[in-house]
Write a protein that holds these residues in place. Structure first.
Motif, short mmCIF file in Angstrom:
data_model
loop_
_atom_site.label_atom_id
_atom_site.label_comp_id
_atom_site.label_asym_id
_atom_site.label_seq_id
_atom_site.Cartn_x
_atom_site.Cartn_y
_atom_site.Cartn_z
N UNK A 90 -4.93 5.39 -15.20
CA UNK A 90 -3.74 5.08 -14.40
C UNK A 90 -2.46 5.39 -15.18
N UNK A 91 -2.55 5.34 -16.50
CA UNK A 91 -1.36 5.55 -17.34
C UNK A 91 -1.08 7.03 -17.58
N UNK A 92 -2.11 7.86 -17.53
CA UNK A 92 -1.93 9.27 -17.86
C UNK A 92 -2.70 10.15 -16.88
N UNK A 93 -1.97 10.88 -16.05
CA UNK A 93 -2.60 11.80 -15.10
C UNK A 93 -2.87 13.12 -15.81
N UNK A 94 -4.13 13.51 -15.84
CA UNK A 94 -4.49 14.79 -16.47
C UNK A 94 -4.63 15.87 -15.39
N UNK A 95 -3.98 17.00 -15.64
CA UNK A 95 -4.05 18.13 -14.73
C UNK A 95 -4.43 19.37 -15.53
N UNK A 96 -5.35 20.13 -15.00
CA UNK A 96 -5.87 21.29 -15.75
C UNK A 96 -4.77 22.32 -16.01
N UNK A 97 -4.92 23.01 -17.12
CA UNK A 97 -4.00 24.09 -17.49
C UNK A 97 -4.19 25.28 -16.55
N UNK A 128 3.37 16.61 -10.32
CA UNK A 128 2.10 16.23 -9.71
C UNK A 128 1.81 14.83 -10.22
N UNK A 129 2.65 13.90 -9.77
CA UNK A 129 2.65 12.55 -10.33
C UNK A 129 2.18 11.52 -9.32
N UNK A 130 2.87 11.44 -8.18
CA UNK A 130 2.54 10.42 -7.20
C UNK A 130 1.25 10.73 -6.45
N UNK A 131 1.08 11.99 -6.04
CA UNK A 131 -0.09 12.33 -5.22
C UNK A 131 -1.41 12.02 -5.93
N UNK A 132 -1.61 12.45 -7.21
CA UNK A 132 -2.90 12.12 -7.84
C UNK A 132 -3.10 10.63 -8.05
N UNK A 133 -2.00 9.91 -8.30
CA UNK A 133 -2.14 8.45 -8.45
C UNK A 133 -2.55 7.81 -7.12
N UNK A 138 -7.80 21.27 -11.20
CA UNK A 138 -8.50 20.01 -10.99
C UNK A 138 -7.79 18.91 -11.77
N UNK A 139 -8.06 17.68 -11.39
CA UNK A 139 -7.49 16.53 -12.07
C UNK A 139 -8.56 15.46 -12.18
N UNK A 140 -8.65 14.85 -13.36
CA UNK A 140 -9.64 13.79 -13.56
C UNK A 140 -9.34 12.57 -12.69
N UNK A 141 -8.11 12.50 -12.18
CA UNK A 141 -7.75 11.38 -11.31
C UNK A 141 -8.32 11.55 -9.91
#
Length: 765
Positions: free
Chosen positions: A31-38, A253-258, A432-435
């Motif tokens: 929840x603290x860190x959204x990971x987004x692929x390079x 890409x902050x709110x949407x993945x959360x 992709x995002x782990x979130x």
């Protein structure tokens, strides 16, 4: 026996919580860190931006060096563990990286290996089974032309290149024929593929407050290379400051993945483990909503998802912002032009959250999005979504199972089984995002679901023993519906610690079924009156029962009422036997009234029938005592409040009307009156189907009003956890009566087993 079972359940809950701790902690950190692929593709375009003071040098040399250092051993640039169906995407990224190196005259060896990779995998470019990046035909052809400008010899046959140019020209001609704002937005989005032929002045009208074009690093970098725009430069500087020398394909890409993370966790049935983290996300989203941030209001999927989750969670949000994504606006946007199923699905789901009569924007949105989704699922264009099996499955499920008839635990199971860990999404390149797709989510969900099932099975065994001890199975006239009664509790009140609520719900469900059958077919007038009088006295030691059936029923009722009243002391600090008795007496007296109407062949008015009928539908003993066991303190002031009584009346009215529509034919043959037959008798409309439609409209209105009351925070005194129990019962009723008189249907066996008996394997999803 009840205390012994409670101890067993408490031990099981403790063991479950201990087993989950490691997985839960890992998820909490996400929840603290959204990971987004390079994105190798976007990083290459950023690397191609020239310095304004020295055009022969890169503006961002760190990106160039990153490309030099991050080529794979096979010569490509892209994820090291890629899906074979993403080869076309990898070829696109690889060519972009080669162009960046060629632009600055570095990495001769890397370029050579990259060209070899493209040559050996070039067949994938024309493979229709490959997942295709957005705008590929335009962008890839544009990169080939740029390679010619850089005097870079590509190891491709001229016939293959000509074929690519024909496809590009065909798409461009098609775009130009379609004179729409959506087409304009699309051509602006793929600007790097159009290059020198692009009208960059028109493109810049899509620039956002953060300086970007479409939040796309590649489009923004291409614009900066041509225009040296200060806003574009500011955006790219901020991007590299945040991510270093390699950028994602979309930012912010902050709110949407959360929000997706919250949605995923809730939909898998594990939200109760992360209440603090979820509240933090929703509070932040609400602040952004009130501040009108572009990240929400320029993206249909984010806006719709935020609206739905915030409204369901009790935040005061208006549906007005969704006007910006009305049908005409949506199809004039980039997402509409691309027929974005994700966005359309979120808009459809948001449209189901109508709680005010005047929310025309949601009504219209529901109409066009449902039509669009059904059309897309049935059309040949769905081949474009081969890489989106997860979204197709979601669309099918949501269209088939309305939100007002979806029981949580059935929904959780369906979502767990269909969950995709490798949730690859596609824009101009894959990301992709782990979130959004994460192994820990599914691991915790499966373990939690199966662990809860062990508790449910223990509770069901306790209830089976109770039925036998109370001799309810000896009553030949009575339907034996314990499994269904307990299923409706476990499928909605699913948290392990709410065992007392489930037991109360299920026991009273069994008893109301038996008592209903007793009043319908099992008892004489004397027996019915005797039972009512016995409950009024509520003294089992000084009771004279006129038959064995009455004795069995009264004994079961009296002991269960006392047990529930005493158990409430631990939750509410007071004995509630008197209130539970009053609830049962209200039901018995309403059933007596119906029996008198039938005996005397009386024809009540519709209003008289419904005033009595919403009580006689028998939800009172099931819902109302269970409210005392879901957590919050319920004072007598709350229990006697108009809000409390209206919640009960609305859900009971829905149930009565749903039942009467489905049982009209059978009850008419038995000489019984119900809401349908009375409307025909008293009304001007003698057509059954028209009456049914009228009643379905009434159900719709009552259901909407019920949802409004449940979600309303201002002026409400009934605790949210208690209000939700009324909505849960409404969903149970809509599921049970979805096809026929569902409470007598053997088709329910499968869903009972799915919630209580059949565990989920990790391999199953």
């Amino acid at each position: 026996m009840h205390n012994r079972v409670n101890i067993i359940v408490e031990i099981m809950i403790l063991l479950i919580m201990q087993c989950f701790e490691g997985t839960k902690e890992r998820i909490k950190k996400m929840f603290d860190q959204i990971e987004l692929s390079v994105s190798y593709y976007d990083t290459a375009w950023v690397a191609m931006v020239p310095s304004p003071t020295s055009p022969h040098n890169p503006y961002f040399p760190g990106c160039v060096n990153w490309l030099l250092d991050n080529q794979l051993s096979d010569g490509s640039w892209g994820p090291s563990h890629r899906d074979p169906l993403l080869t076309k995407d990898t070829i696109s990224s690889t060519l972009a990286c080669i162009l960046a190196l060629r632009r600055w005259g570095v990495g001769e060896e890397q370029m050579k290996k990259g060209l070899q990779f493209i040559e050996s995998h070039f067949a994938s470019v024309s493979d229709e089974n490959q997942h295709t990046p957005v705008g590929f035909d335009i962008i890839f052809s544009g990169m080939i032309e740029y390679a010619k400008d850089l005097n870079l010899n590509l190891p491709l046959r001229s016939t293959d290149i000509d074929a690519l140019f024909r496809k590009r020209d065909l798409e461009l001609r098609s775009c130009h024929r379609e004179n729409s704002k959506g087409r304009e937005a699309y051509l602006a989005y793929v600007s790097e593929g159009i290059g020198k032929c692009q009208d960059w002045g028109k493109v810049m009208k899509y620039q956002r407050q953060n300086g970007s074009l479409f939040n796309s690093p590649s489009t923004t970098a291409a614009a900066l290379a041509h225009l040296q725009n200060a806003g574009c430069l500011y955006y790219l500087h901020a991007l590299l400051e945040k991510f270093g020398n390699a950028v994602p394909t979309v930012h912010p890409f902050h709110l949407y993945p959360r929000l997706c993370m919250v949605e995923t966790i809730e939909s898998l049935g594990i939200g109760q483990h992360f209440r603090k983290e979820i509240t933090s996300v929703l509070d932040e989203t609400y602040r952004c909503w009130l501040q009108g941030e572009e990240e929400i209001f320029l993206d249909p999927a984010t806006c719709a998802l935020a609206f739905r989750i915030l409204r369901v969670s009790g935040y005061d949000v208006s549906s007005e912002p969704l006007t910006g994504f009305a049908e005409e606006h949506f199809f004039n946007s980039l997402g509409g032009y691309l027929k974005d199923l994700d966005a359309a699905l979120e808009l459809f789901r948001a449209s189901q959250m109508i709680i005010h009569p005047d929310e025309q924007v949601l009504k219209k949105q529901n109409s066009w999005t449902s039509h669009f989704l059904k059309q897309e699922l049935s059309s040949s264009s769905m081949c474009a979504y081969k890489q989106k099996e997860y979204i197709i499955q979601k669309v099918n499920d949501i269209l088939e199972f309305p939100h007002y008839a979806s029981l949580e635990r059935l929904l959780h199971r369906r979502n767990i089984v269909n969950y995709t860990v490798d949730d690859i999404r596609m824009l101009k390149t894959s990301y992709c995002s782990s979130s959004i797709g994460n192994k820990d989510f599914i691991r915790l969900a499966v373990e939690d679901f199966n662990a809860c099932q062990s508790i449910y099975r223990e509770e069901l065994k306790q209830l089976e023993r109770w039925v036998q001890e109370k001799r309810l199975d000896k009553l030949k006239f009575a339907r034996q519906k314990l499994a269904y009664c307990y299923f409706s509790a476990a499928a909605t009140i699913f948290s392990p610690e709410l065992s007392d609520a489930r037991i109360s719900w299920a026991k009273n469900g069994v008893l109301t079924t038996v008592v209903d059958d007793f009043f319908d077919v099992g008892g004489s007038e004397d027996e019915l009156l005797n039972l009512i009088q016995l409950v009024e006295k509520h003294d089992i030691d000084d009771s004279i029962c006129c038959s064995e059936e009455v004795e069995i029923l009264f004994s079961a009722l009296s002991s269960t009422i006392s047990e529930i009243g005493e158990n409430a002391i631990a939750w509410q600090g007071r004995n509630l036997t008197t209130h539970v008795t009053e609830i049962w007496l209200d039901l018995l007296r309403s059933m007596w009234q119906e029996a008198q109407w039938l005996k005397n062949k009386s024809v009540p008015t519709v209003d008289e029938y419904m005033t009595n009928g919403y009580v006689s539908f028998a939800l009172g003993p099931i819902i109302l005592p269970a409210l005392y066991f879901v957590g919050p303190c319920l004072s007598e002031v709350v229990v006697k409040s108009p809000e409390y009584n209206l919640l009960f009346k609305l859900v009971s009215t829905c149930g009565r009307l749903l039942n009467d529509i489905q049982t009209f034919k059978r009850e008419s043959e038995e000489g019984k009156l119900n809401a349908v037959s009375l409307r025909i008798i008293h009304g001007t409309n003698a057509v059954t189907e028209d009456v049914n439609q009228e009643m379905k409209g009434l159900i719709h209105d009552r259901r909407r009003e019920l949802l409004r009351l449940v979600l309303q925070e201002n002026g409400s005194i009934v605790p949210r956890a208690c209000k939700e129990l009324f909505w849960k019962m409404s969903k149970v009723l809509h599921l049970f009566y979805m096809k026929d008189d569902g409470f007598t249907s053997h088709e329910m066996i499968n869903v009972v087993n799915a919630v209580i008996h059949d565990p989920i394997s990790l391999d199953e999803h």
